[in-house]
Design an enzyme around this catalytic site. Structure first.
Site, mmCIF file in Angstrom:
data_model
loop_
_atom_site.group_PDB
_atom_site.id
_atom_site.type_symbol
_atom_site.label_atom_id
_atom_site.label_comp_id
_atom_site.label_asym_id
_atom_site.label_seq_id
_atom_site.Cartn_x
_atom_site.Cartn_y
_atom_site.Cartn_z
ATOM 1 N N TYR A 157 0.841 -1.217 0.000
ATOM 2 C CA TYR A 157 0.000 0.000 0.000
ATOM 3 C C TYR A 157 0.869 1.257 0.000
ATOM 4 C CZ TYR A 157 -4.479 2.355 0.545
ATOM 5 O OH TYR A 157 -5.597 3.119 0.339
ATOM 6 N N LYS A 164 -3.310 8.497 2.666
ATOM 7 C CA LYS A 164 -4.574 8.269 3.405
ATOM 8 C C LYS A 164 -4.458 8.757 4.851
ATOM 9 C CE LYS A 164 -7.243 6.245 0.309
ATOM 10 N NZ LYS A 164 -8.248 7.064 -0.386
HETATM 11 P P1 NAP Z 1 -12.056 3.621 -8.717
HETATM 12 O O1 NAP Z 1 -13.350 3.120 -9.197
HETATM 13 O O2 NAP Z 1 -10.868 3.454 -9.610
HETATM 14 O O3 NAP Z 1 -12.211 5.142 -8.262
HETATM 15 C C1 NAP Z 1 -11.099 6.014 -8.094
HETATM 16 C C2 NAP Z 1 -11.490 7.302 -8.759
HETATM 17 O O4 NAP Z 1 -10.516 8.360 -8.524
HETATM 18 C C3 NAP Z 1 -11.588 7.147 -10.276
HETATM 19 O O5 NAP Z 1 -12.815 7.657 -10.731
HETATM 20 C C4 NAP Z 1 -10.408 7.977 -10.735
HETATM 21 O O6 NAP Z 1 -10.484 8.429 -12.055
HETATM 22 C C5 NAP Z 1 -10.460 9.086 -9.727
HETATM 23 N N1 NAP Z 1 -9.319 9.993 -9.862
HETATM 24 C C6 NAP Z 1 -8.007 9.695 -9.857
HETATM 25 N N2 NAP Z 1 -7.284 10.818 -10.083
HETATM 26 C C7 NAP Z 1 -8.177 11.839 -10.212
HETATM 27 C C8 NAP Z 1 -8.078 13.232 -10.453
HETATM 28 N N3 NAP Z 1 -6.887 13.839 -10.610
HETATM 29 N N4 NAP Z 1 -9.211 13.975 -10.547
HETATM 30 C C9 NAP Z 1 -10.415 13.397 -10.406
HETATM 31 N N5 NAP Z 1 -10.591 12.083 -10.183
HETATM 32 C C10 NAP Z 1 -9.481 11.305 -10.089
HETATM 33 O O7 NAP Z 1 -11.648 2.879 -7.348
HETATM 34 P P2 NAP Z 1 -12.346 2.794 -5.910
HETATM 35 O O8 NAP Z 1 -11.713 1.613 -5.264
HETATM 36 O O9 NAP Z 1 -13.798 2.887 -6.032
HETATM 37 O O10 NAP Z 1 -11.759 4.070 -5.163
HETATM 38 C C11 NAP Z 1 -12.577 5.051 -4.555
HETATM 39 C C12 NAP Z 1 -11.998 5.483 -3.210
HETATM 40 O O11 NAP Z 1 -12.108 4.392 -2.290
HETATM 41 C C13 NAP Z 1 -10.530 5.869 -3.230
HETATM 42 O O12 NAP Z 1 -10.319 6.960 -2.349
HETATM 43 C C14 NAP Z 1 -9.869 4.620 -2.693
HETATM 44 O O13 NAP Z 1 -8.584 4.864 -2.140
HETATM 45 C C15 NAP Z 1 -10.868 4.237 -1.636
HETATM 46 N N6 NAP Z 1 -10.779 2.864 -1.119
HETATM 47 C C16 NAP Z 1 -10.784 1.808 -1.964
HETATM 48 C C17 NAP Z 1 -10.689 0.530 -1.444
HETATM 49 C C18 NAP Z 1 -10.676 -0.679 -2.362
HETATM 50 O O14 NAP Z 1 -10.256 -1.759 -1.908
HETATM 51 N N7 NAP Z 1 -11.109 -0.550 -3.601
HETATM 52 C C19 NAP Z 1 -10.608 0.317 -0.053
HETATM 53 C C20 NAP Z 1 -10.626 1.425 0.788
HETATM 54 C C21 NAP Z 1 -10.700 2.704 0.249
HETATM 55 P P3 NAP Z 1 -9.405 7.753 -13.106
HETATM 56 O O15 NAP Z 1 -9.836 6.350 -13.291
HETATM 57 O O16 NAP Z 1 -9.514 8.613 -14.292
HETATM 58 O O17 NAP Z 1 -8.044 7.848 -12.477
#
Ligand code: NAP
Length: 257
Positions: A157, A164
């Site tokens: 990570y 985070k």
């Molecule tokens: P996701 O579907 O890939 O969502 C991440 C989003 O961030 C995407 O829409 C991405 O767009 C966007 N992003 C990245 N850079 C950006 C920028 N400069 N401006 C605007 N948007 C931007 O993945 P997700 O897992 O649902 O992630 C959502 C949140 O949950 C994140 O904060 C992640 O760290 C958190 N989270 C995820 C998990 C897990 O296991 N999946 C667990 C805990 C927390 P692009 O695709 O264009 O980059």
């Protein structure tokens, strides 16, 4: 009456149908909230438009959260169309792949800046831009997504864990700052879910398996479970809660040995 009837919100971070942001948006819409969505870059526009076709009164706008001009344009448009705003969902994170994969000691200065700008500072920038609209509504609820790697060193990570940790501190400082204006700021610390962003983490499949084996509930969490917790933190059901990081991880974080 639906929980969020007559309320409005904006959701940052829908990339596709597996995005945590999309699951949260569906829960909010189900309870009557009118939503604006943003997408980053033309590449994702079609995805978001296709998903939102089911929500005819939604607004879809471009926003790269590293651009103050794009942030301003988004909130101007939301103000024009919605009047005020009741909720903001921040579901955005990014760190350069090489900085996630390298030994942590080799994290680059540029990568460190980028990860913190997109994954932590953006919460400050977006909340500040939303402030006049929250004030019009008389209250606001901000929700961000974080992960256990902010608190403990989680293999693979790396830099994202440090970003985070910054995000979680940002939540507490924003909550302290904006509480007197009746604006609440909270986070969900979600267990691992297979999304686009998650696939950037080396060894993610092993992480999923490990969580499922060790968590008290002996399974990984479902998107819908994260979304329902988000609904709670955004609705008035949680009116007395701010500055908190709430785990939705099947209890994984409580286990010592
Ligand atoms: P996701 O579907 O890939 O969502 C991440 C989003 O961030 C995407 O829409 C991405 O767009 C966007 N992003 C990245 N850079 C950006 C920028 N400069 N401006 C605007 N948007 C931007 O993945 P997700 O897992 O649902 O992630 C959502 C949140 O949950 C994140 O904060 C992640 O760290 C958190 N989270 C995820 C998990 C897990 O296991 N999946 C667990 C805990 C927390 P692009 O695709 O264009 O980059």
């Amino acid at each position: 009456m639906p929980l969020l009837q007559g309320k409005t919100g904006i959701v940052f971070g829908v990339a596709n149908k597996r995005s945590i942001a999309w699951a949260i948006a569906q829960a909010l819409a189900r309870e009557g909230m009118r939503l604006a969505f943003t997408y980053q870059g033309e590449r994702l526009k079609a995805n978001v438009e296709e998903l939102c076709a089911a929500l005819p009164d939604s607004l879809i706008l471009p926003c790269d959260v590293t651009s103050d001009a794009e942030i301003d344009a988004v909130f101007k448009e939301v103000g024009d169309k919605f009047g005020g705003l009741d909720a903001l969902v921040h579901s955005v994170a990014f760190a350069p792949r090489e900085d996630l994969e390298n030994d942590f000691v080799n994290t680059s200065r540029e990568g460190f800046k980028t990860a913190h700008d997109i994954s932590a500072y953006s919460l400050v920038g977006l909340t500040r831009a939303a402030l006049p609209l929250f004030e019009k509504s008389g209250s606001g609820a901000v929700l961000a997504l974080t992960y256990y790697g902010a608190e403990k060193a989680v293999e693979g990570y790396n830099l994202m864990g440090v970003a985070k940790a910054s995000l979680e501190a940002t939540i507490r400082y924003l909550a302290a700052n904006l509480g007197p204006k009746n604006i609440r700021v909270n986070a969900i610390s979600a267990g691992p879910v297979n999304t686009l962003a998650a696939r950037g983490i080396k060894g993610f499949t092993g992480m999923l398996k490990h969580h499922a084996e060790r968590a008290p509930l002996r399974r990984n969490v479902e998107l819908e479970e994260i979304a329902n917790a988000a609904l709670f933190l955004i609705s008035s059901m949680s009116a007395g809660i701010t500055g908190e990081v709430m785990f939705v991880d099947g209890g994984y974080n409580i286990i010592g040995l």
